[in-house]
Design a protein around this motif. Structure first.
Motif, short mmCIF file in Angstrom:
data_model
loop_
_atom_site.label_atom_id
_atom_site.label_comp_id
_atom_site.label_asym_id
_atom_site.label_seq_id
_atom_site.Cartn_x
_atom_site.Cartn_y
_atom_site.Cartn_z
N LEU A 296 18.31 -2.48 -2.35
CA LEU A 296 16.85 -2.59 -2.41
C LEU A 296 16.29 -1.57 -3.41
CD1 LEU A 296 14.32 -3.95 -1.02
CD2 LEU A 296 14.19 -1.86 0.37
N SER A 297 15.35 -1.99 -4.22
CA SER A 297 14.69 -1.08 -5.16
C SER A 297 13.90 -0.03 -4.40
CB SER A 297 13.76 -1.86 -6.09
OG SER A 297 12.96 -0.97 -6.84
N GLU A 298 14.01 1.23 -4.84
CA GLU A 298 13.24 2.30 -4.19
C GLU A 298 11.73 2.10 -4.39
OE1 GLU A 298 13.53 5.51 -7.89
OE2 GLU A 298 14.51 5.94 -5.98
N LYS A 299 11.36 1.23 -5.33
CA LYS A 299 9.94 0.96 -5.57
C LYS A 299 9.27 0.27 -4.40
CE LYS A 299 10.48 0.50 -10.59
NZ LYS A 299 10.36 -0.43 -11.76
N ILE A 300 10.07 -0.43 -3.54
CA ILE A 300 9.47 -1.13 -2.40
C ILE A 300 10.06 -0.66 -1.07
CG2 ILE A 300 8.79 -3.18 -3.72
CD1 ILE A 300 11.29 -4.59 -2.64
N ALA A 301 10.77 0.47 -1.09
CA ALA A 301 11.30 1.03 0.16
C ALA A 301 10.15 1.44 1.07
CB ALA A 301 12.19 2.22 -0.13
N ALA A 302 10.35 1.29 2.37
CA ALA A 302 9.30 1.65 3.33
C ALA A 302 9.95 2.03 4.66
CB ALA A 302 8.33 0.47 3.55
N PRO A 303 9.34 2.96 5.40
CA PRO A 303 9.93 3.39 6.68
C PRO A 303 9.80 2.31 7.74
CG PRO A 303 7.77 4.36 6.40
CD PRO A 303 8.08 3.68 5.11
N ARG A 304 10.62 2.41 8.76
CA ARG A 304 10.49 1.52 9.91
C ARG A 304 9.13 1.71 10.57
NH1 ARG A 304 15.66 0.03 12.34
NH2 ARG A 304 17.38 0.81 11.07
N ARG A 305 8.73 0.73 11.31
CA ARG A 305 7.49 0.83 12.08
C ARG A 305 7.61 1.92 13.14
NH1 ARG A 305 3.87 -3.32 12.64
NH2 ARG A 305 3.81 -2.94 14.88
N LEU B 85 1.48 -0.58 -4.77
CA LEU B 85 1.72 -1.81 -5.51
C LEU B 85 0.84 -2.92 -4.97
CD1 LEU B 85 5.65 -1.80 -5.40
CD2 LEU B 85 4.25 -1.24 -7.41
N THR B 86 0.78 -4.05 -5.70
CA THR B 86 0.14 -5.24 -5.15
C THR B 86 1.19 -6.02 -4.37
OG1 THR B 86 0.70 -6.64 -7.04
CG2 THR B 86 -1.34 -5.35 -7.20
N THR B 87 0.72 -6.94 -3.53
CA THR B 87 1.68 -7.75 -2.77
C THR B 87 2.52 -8.62 -3.70
OG1 THR B 87 -0.05 -9.42 -2.41
CG2 THR B 87 0.29 -7.79 -0.66
N ASP B 88 1.92 -9.11 -4.78
CA ASP B 88 2.68 -9.91 -5.74
C ASP B 88 3.79 -9.09 -6.39
OD1 ASP B 88 1.24 -12.19 -5.28
OD2 ASP B 88 -0.07 -11.98 -7.01
N GLU B 89 3.53 -7.81 -6.64
CA GLU B 89 4.56 -6.95 -7.24
C GLU B 89 5.71 -6.72 -6.25
OE1 GLU B 89 2.12 -4.15 -10.41
OE2 GLU B 89 1.92 -3.72 -8.26
N VAL B 90 5.37 -6.55 -4.97
CA VAL B 90 6.42 -6.39 -3.96
C VAL B 90 7.30 -7.65 -3.91
CG1 VAL B 90 6.92 -6.13 -1.50
CG2 VAL B 90 5.12 -4.76 -2.55
N ILE B 91 6.66 -8.81 -3.90
CA ILE B 91 7.40 -10.08 -3.86
C ILE B 91 8.30 -10.21 -5.08
CG2 ILE B 91 7.19 -12.60 -3.96
CD1 ILE B 91 4.55 -12.24 -2.34
N HIS B 92 7.75 -9.88 -6.25
CA HIS B 92 8.54 -10.00 -7.48
C HIS B 92 9.75 -9.08 -7.46
CE1 HIS B 92 9.59 -10.35 -11.70
NE2 HIS B 92 9.57 -9.03 -11.79
N ARG C 190 0.83 -1.22 0.00
CA ARG C 190 0.00 0.00 0.00
C ARG C 190 0.86 1.26 0.00
NH1 ARG C 190 -2.71 -2.67 4.12
NH2 ARG C 190 -1.86 -1.18 5.63
N PHE C 191 1.92 1.25 0.79
CA PHE C 191 2.79 2.42 0.90
C PHE C 191 3.38 2.79 -0.46
CE2 PHE C 191 6.87 4.50 1.68
CZ PHE C 191 6.51 5.50 2.59
N ASN C 192 3.65 1.79 -1.29
CA ASN C 192 4.28 2.02 -2.59
C ASN C 192 3.30 1.93 -3.76
OD1 ASN C 192 7.33 2.25 -2.07
ND2 ASN C 192 6.77 0.45 -0.85
#
Length: 247
Positions: free
Chosen positions: A161-170, A130-137, A126-128
């Motif tokens: 790590l691709s910036e497409k799936i970067a996410a902040p810490r919790r 994308l779908t979960t399958d896209e994140v996994i890929h 959601r943050f990026n």
């Protein structure tokens, strides 16, 4: 005179830090790795070990042995153990041939993504947008450089790590994360080798053991290794745990 910029600074009376600028990238890591390899192949009297980080490497030594060795060779020339080690390091740096490649291991790590193993996979998607399958890929298609081992025994800090799936810490770290959990924090990904508190976004879990306390070295991964992840099903995960004694 060295072919590149560096800074040598003392850390207490038995260690020095050699820093190669401020940028975290492959070229900086290459200099660190090549210096480490050179020191470990051709060490000096009093050398204990090297510990790499993102832009520097810490070199530990026994100051008494360094002093005694220097005194043997130059009886009337007193310098501090720090200065003696600094001189040695500068000589080693002159020998580095940074235009050459260094050998790297490639380690493939299976990951069961999502579900109970990856409770934050949907958040990362959601943050990026994308779908979960896209994140996994995207995550499993990348190649990641092990910059350093730290935080917990065997914990690899992986760059690439691709910036497409970067996410902040919790915002609120978990008090306990299971061993084998694969996470994302900013532009890094990593694997928790032991159960420990942590704030990374968890996207999956591997059955492989990264911390091997009865082996030398006790970490499966080492600085300079290349890591590739590949997705597996829950059934395959359980089978690998059963057969290989994983997480």
């Amino acid at each position: 005179m060295s072919k590149f910029a560096f800074d040598v600074s003392p850390l207490g009376d038995s260690a020095v830090s050699v820093t190669f600028g401020e940028e975290i990238n492959y070229e900086t890591h290459k200099k660190i790795k090549m210096l480490m390899d050179l020191l470990e192949r051709d060490s000096f009297a009093g050398f204990i070990e090297c510990v790499p980080a993102f832009v520097n490497v810490t070199i530990y030594y026994d100051p008494l042995i360094v002093h005694q060795e220097h005194k043997k060779r130059k009886k009337d020339d007193f310098i501090s153990p720090f200065k003696a080690v600094s001189n040695i390091i500068e000589q080693k740096l002159e020998q580095l041939e940074t235009d050459k490649t260094f050998q790297q291991r490639t380690i493939s790590i299976p990951v069961c993504y999502g579900g109970a193993f990856g409770p934050d996979l949907e958040y990362v998607a959601r943050f990026n947008d994308l779908t979960t399958d896209e994140v996994i890929h995207i995550h499993s298609a990348g190649e990641y450089l092990v910059y350093m081992i730290g935080f917990a025994p065997g914990f690899p800090f992986l760059g690439g790590l691709s910036e497409k799936i970067a996410a902040p810490r919790r915002s609120s770290p978990r008090t306990s994360i299971p061993a084998g959990s694969v996470g994302i924090a900013g532009m890094q990904t990593g694997v928790y080798p032991i159960s420990t508190p942590g704030g990374w976004q968890l996207i999956g879990k591997t059955p492989m053991k990264l911390f091997l306390p009865n082996e030398n070295p006790p970490s499966l991964l080492q600085a300079g290794d290349v890591v590739k992840f590949y997705p597996i099903s829950r059934d395959v995960y359980e089978e690998m745990v059963y057969k290989e004694g994983g997480q």
